[in-house]
Write an enzyme that holds these catalytic residues in place. Sequence first.
Site, mmCIF file in Angstrom:
data_model
loop_
_atom_site.group_PDB
_atom_site.id
_atom_site.type_symbol
_atom_site.label_atom_id
_atom_site.label_comp_id
_atom_site.label_asym_id
_atom_site.label_seq_id
_atom_site.Cartn_x
_atom_site.Cartn_y
_atom_site.Cartn_z
ATOM 1 N N TYR A 52 -9.580 10.385 -7.935
ATOM 2 C CA TYR A 52 -8.763 11.176 -8.860
ATOM 3 C C TYR A 52 -8.953 10.774 -10.320
ATOM 4 O O TYR A 52 -8.321 11.338 -11.210
ATOM 5 C CB TYR A 52 -7.277 11.136 -8.469
ATOM 6 N N SER A 75 -6.159 4.457 -13.957
ATOM 7 C CA SER A 75 -5.209 4.769 -12.893
ATOM 8 C C SER A 75 -3.912 5.346 -13.439
ATOM 9 O O SER A 75 -3.361 4.854 -14.432
ATOM 10 C CB SER A 75 -4.904 3.508 -12.085
ATOM 11 N N ASN A 79 -3.526 -1.023 1.631
ATOM 12 C CA ASN A 79 -3.442 -0.564 0.238
ATOM 13 C C ASN A 79 -2.123 -0.935 -0.412
ATOM 14 O O ASN A 79 -1.914 -0.659 -1.595
ATOM 15 C CB ASN A 79 -3.678 0.953 0.141
ATOM 16 N N GLY A 82 -8.476 14.604 -5.501
ATOM 17 C CA GLY A 82 -7.795 13.408 -5.014
ATOM 18 C C GLY A 82 -6.334 13.297 -5.387
ATOM 19 O O GLY A 82 -5.692 12.304 -5.034
ATOM 20 N N LYS A 103 -9.489 -3.515 -0.118
ATOM 21 C CA LYS A 103 -8.582 -3.043 0.934
ATOM 22 C C LYS A 103 -8.787 -3.760 2.264
ATOM 23 O O LYS A 103 -7.852 -3.860 3.062
ATOM 24 C CB LYS A 103 -8.729 -1.532 1.124
ATOM 25 N N GLY A 147 -15.677 2.635 3.956
ATOM 26 C CA GLY A 147 -14.943 1.445 3.530
ATOM 27 C C GLY A 147 -13.469 1.545 3.872
ATOM 28 O O GLY A 147 -13.070 2.265 4.795
ATOM 29 N N ALA A 179 -10.919 2.955 2.210
ATOM 30 C CA ALA A 179 -10.396 4.311 2.049
ATOM 31 C C ALA A 179 -10.940 5.225 3.128
ATOM 32 O O ALA A 179 -10.225 6.078 3.669
ATOM 33 C CB ALA A 179 -10.748 4.849 0.664
ATOM 34 N N ASP A 215 -2.382 5.184 2.862
ATOM 35 C CA ASP A 215 -3.465 6.133 2.603
ATOM 36 C C ASP A 215 -3.602 7.177 3.702
ATOM 37 O O ASP A 215 -3.983 8.317 3.453
ATOM 38 C CB ASP A 215 -4.803 5.398 2.449
ATOM 39 N N GLY A 232 -18.815 7.727 3.323
ATOM 40 C CA GLY A 232 -18.124 6.488 2.960
ATOM 41 C C GLY A 232 -17.280 5.959 4.095
ATOM 42 O O GLY A 232 -16.469 6.696 4.676
#
Length: 300
Positions: free
Chosen positions: A238, A27, A104, A259, A83, A145, A147, A119, A143
């Site tokens: 990312y 990260s 987040n 990202g 999250k 979830g 995010a 986000d 997806g």
Amino acid sequence: MTSALRSTGIRAGRILTGLLGRGILESRTPWLQEQEAEAHGLRMVYSLFDFTDRGWRDEDLEEVVAAAQRLGFAGLNVTFPFKQAVIPLLDGLSEAAAGIRAVNTIVFVDGKRIGHNTDVTGFAAGFRLGFGGERPGRVLQLGCGGAGSATAHALLGLLGADRLVLYDPDPARLEGLRSQLAERYGADRLGVARDPVAAARDADGLLNASPVGMTKLPGMPIPAAAIESRHWVADIIYFPLETALLAEARRKGCRTLDGSGMAVHQAIDAFAIFTGRDPDHERMRASFFAYEMTPADALD
């Protein structure tokens, strides 16, 4: 944002923050947040709490959050897979976090844990920066979830997508997000895909909001054959910036969005929540890419 929602965790110009998640050792968030803090005359210590690297169980989440609060942290960022799991551990949610049912950013204020979500605005800002004034059109999102909830709300609420078709291998997660979105935006703007390859044929854009493609989970969320040159293709991942999905899309001549935009803009909003200071957007974006050019051992 009112000051009541911001952290009071700054002590003598020093602020403790961190990130909770799995597979997060790459990260850039610590570098990004600490560099901006330094520009404001603050000394920020931003720690990575990688549950996989530390051998922690998902069930340890509550203990980790409580420990950070006891130690005087201003707050914490939260990423995959926590999250949504973190919500029962909080005392309250911002309007944005309550609306999408994902968090987040946690801020510790007056002994309470308040959950935020940066986000949604982060993805929308990154999309506009990357694609200019282009509207999303018909989107297939891979997806559903935490995010994915944020990107779906951004696409339907802030970016004006004509239609959003959702795909997730977990039927319960898929239906949960579809139901939530239908209640807010209307069922006529939504669809679900049992076969993402077939759904891609009717889409203008493809968005990966799943963890597939991360360094810890390599691969593609959809077969390469489903990607057509007419598609725009975006990935919220990312690390790495060049996912297998984006590499294939670029090979086919698609317009692509990595990202970085979402990562930077969600961090901008989180910095304001943690510190009460207004961050410099261009400086934080420059810091994000400066990290890429800096030897890793110089950043440890």
